[in-house]
Design an enzyme around this catalytic site. Structure first.
Site, mmCIF file in Angstrom:
data_model
loop_
_atom_site.group_PDB
_atom_site.id
_atom_site.type_symbol
_atom_site.label_atom_id
_atom_site.label_comp_id
_atom_site.label_asym_id
_atom_site.label_seq_id
_atom_site.Cartn_x
_atom_site.Cartn_y
_atom_site.Cartn_z
ATOM 1 N N ASP A 106 -11.807 7.736 4.239
ATOM 2 C CA ASP A 106 -10.595 7.443 4.990
ATOM 3 C C ASP A 106 -10.295 5.942 5.026
ATOM 4 O O ASP A 106 -9.292 5.533 5.599
ATOM 5 C CB ASP A 106 -10.715 7.984 6.420
ATOM 6 N N ASP A 113 -2.082 10.627 3.818
ATOM 7 C CA ASP A 113 -3.515 10.362 3.961
ATOM 8 C C ASP A 113 -4.160 11.441 4.810
ATOM 9 O O ASP A 113 -4.072 11.440 6.031
ATOM 10 C CB ASP A 113 -3.730 8.980 4.596
ATOM 11 N N LYS A 169 0.846 -1.206 0.000
ATOM 12 C CA LYS A 169 0.000 0.000 0.000
ATOM 13 C C LYS A 169 0.874 1.247 0.000
ATOM 14 O O LYS A 169 1.659 1.468 0.921
ATOM 15 C CB LYS A 169 -0.904 -0.008 1.228
ATOM 16 N N ARG A 180 -7.529 0.141 1.334
ATOM 17 C CA ARG A 180 -8.073 -1.124 0.844
ATOM 18 C C ARG A 180 -8.567 -1.007 -0.596
ATOM 19 O O ARG A 180 -8.598 -1.987 -1.326
ATOM 20 C CB ARG A 180 -9.198 -1.591 1.772
ATOM 21 N N GLU A 207 -9.323 4.232 2.409
ATOM 22 C CA GLU A 207 -8.894 4.292 1.018
ATOM 23 C C GLU A 207 -7.822 3.281 0.669
ATOM 24 O O GLU A 207 -7.683 2.871 -0.479
ATOM 25 C CB GLU A 207 -8.395 5.708 0.690
ATOM 26 N N ASP A 219 1.810 6.325 5.876
ATOM 27 C CA ASP A 219 0.763 5.485 5.298
ATOM 28 C C ASP A 219 1.229 4.791 4.013
ATOM 29 O O ASP A 219 0.481 4.027 3.422
ATOM 30 C CB ASP A 219 -0.502 6.306 5.031
ATOM 31 N N LYS A 258 -9.295 13.577 8.525
ATOM 32 C CA LYS A 258 -8.810 13.198 9.847
ATOM 33 C C LYS A 258 -8.639 14.434 10.717
ATOM 34 O O LYS A 258 -8.352 15.527 10.212
ATOM 35 C CB LYS A 258 -7.446 12.512 9.722
#
Length: 461
Positions: free
Chosen positions: A310, A233, A228, A314, A312, A251, A240
């Protein structure tokens, strides 16, 4: 830090400062063999043989080190790491026996991320000698892979965006004569629609892309490694809070793990046909951002309703896992800083492992335990699939309840892995929040060594 290769050397009998290893049980007998002055020095430094304790003891015109370890006959990765961090610059050797796994911590204990320091006046190198010459390259390779993860994760998001991840893939491909394909723009929207949707709000400078590196003999088993790469993010329109956004440069930690593991695989010529896939995006906010309530197409053909922007990571992994599955691999391994739920359940030190096959999960967990990189298995519980139900699409990207968040995210990914394929998923933190010997605060590999040793056992070099 110094070049890792300079920190471990074959022992050719040169002068070196001795490191004596003791534990609490053996401390009294060790101390009896010392002079009264040396015992006084131990007492003055409050040394009792406890783990990570050490003392510097005078001996004539020189000195030696006494270090507390749990078991002098079986060293862990970390038992000499504090020495590597704190001893003066110099050349050292373990007085009896050899350092073995502690070579790894000796190198990582000297890791420092100083790229942005205007003045870097850190200590000089502490060099460790060993008679285990045949093991040096292996431990150095693992330590360099670990340091690579740390460097990538520690870099600020402006300098480690999708283009920078692409540059890392290019460097890896050139270094190992691998083939690299990068998909961007309209081709990305057509072929990897969820990757494009998550990344489309970012500036042109941080435009989304997917990197696909291929290496190895086509006759060997296909191994797919996926990471990933959310380079920052914000949470998207489900933004967030500030505290939650502060560390979101990490991230892309899954991509860092995948790149480092690919380097180990190619560097030791593992008997596999490697497919490395890195979807790289910034989850930004602009007029083009994807929204809660949107329905996204996917490479697999499934439609996904967005419950939360949030969730995202996956989404981009879903498209990458679909592409990996098209190679009919013998095994897929993916890494992702996927859920806060995994950290609530297991804390910062244990990556959550999910797998379809018990024997594969057990092999990875055993490899991690044996190499000081333990993980913990979480279930892919079939009954929780209903949490991803959608009224308007094939599935939603997150649940409307707070239960089993890590496993539910794993079940989302499972929908995009080809039917019947062997698959391992690491939900890793990729971060050390509080420093420990050999593990500086900041980026960290969690699941990397477990995966490497499991793959070595499975495929051989």
């Amino acid at each position: 830090m110094s070049e890792p290769k300079a920190l471990i050397r074959p022992d050719r009998g040169e002068d070196a400062i001795a490191i004596h290893l003791v534990n609490k049980d053996g401390f009294e007998a060790f101390a009896k063999a010392l002079t009264a002055g040396q015992r006084a020095s131990l007492a003055a430094q409050k040394f009792e043989g406890g783990g990570y304790q050490y003392a510097i003891i005078p001996e004539g015109d020189s000195w030696f080190v006494v270090s507390g370890v749990a078991n002098p006959e079986s060293l862990s990765s970390w038992c000499l790491a504090k020495l590597a961090e704190e001893l003066p610059e110099g050349v050292y050797r373990v007085a009896t026996g050899d350092p073995g796994p502690a070579m790894f911590g000796w190198v990582t204990g000297q890791y420092r991320f100083s790229r942005y320091k205007s003045e870097d006046k850190g200590p000089g190198p502490r060099v460790l000698l060993t008679g285990q010459v045949g093991q040096i390259d292996g431990y150095l390779a693992e330590a360099q892979a670990e340091c690579m993860v740390r460097d990538l994760v520690n870099a600020p998001p402006e300098d480690m965006g999708p283009a920078a991840l692409e540059a890392e893939c290019e460097k890896l491909a050139k270094g190992h004569k691998a083939e690299l394909t990068v998909v961007r723009g309209d081709a990305l929207e057509r072929g990897y629609p969820m990757v494009h949707a998550v990344g489309r709000a970012a500036s042109r400078h941080h435009a989304p892309r997917l990197m696909h590196l291929v290496w190895g003999d086509p006759k060997h088993p296909v191994l797919a490694v996926v990471g990933k790469g959310v380079c920052f993010d914000s949470g998207g329109l489900n933004i967030k809070p500030g505290a939650g956004m502060r560390l979101m440069k990490k991230d892309m930690g899954g991509a860092a793990h995948a790149l480092a593991l690919a380097g180990l695989i190619m560097g030791t010529r593992l008997k596999v046909r490697l497919h490395l896939l890195i979807p790289a995006v910034e989850n930004a906010i602009s007029g083009g951002a994807f929204r809660p309530g949107d329905v996204l197409a996917s490479r697999k053909g499934l439609t996904v309703e967005i419950d939360n922007t949030d969730a995202e990571g996956r989404l981009i992994l879903g498209d990458a896992l679909t592409r990996a599955s098209e190679e009919n691999p013998d095994l897929i391994v993916d890494f992702a800083t996927l859920t806060g739920a995994a950290r609530v359940a297991l804390g910062p030190d244990l990556p959550a492992l999910m797998a379809r096959r018990d024997e594969t999960a057990e092999a990875f967990l055993a490899a991690g335990k044996a190499n000081d990189d333990a993980g913990w298995r979480l279930p892919l519980h079939e009954a929780y699939r209903e949490y991803l139900a959608s009224d308007v699409a094939d599935m939603a990207n997150s649940a409307s309840n707070p239960f089993a968040g890590a496993s539910v995210a794993g079940l989302f990914l499972d929908r995009f892995v080809g039917e019947g394929l062997d698959w391992v998923h690491f939900d890793t933190f990729a971060w050390t929040p509080a420093p420990k010997p050999g593990r500086a605060r900041g980026g960290r590999g969690l699941g990397l060594r477990a995966s490497w040793h499991a793959l070595r056992a499975r495929y051989g070099t």
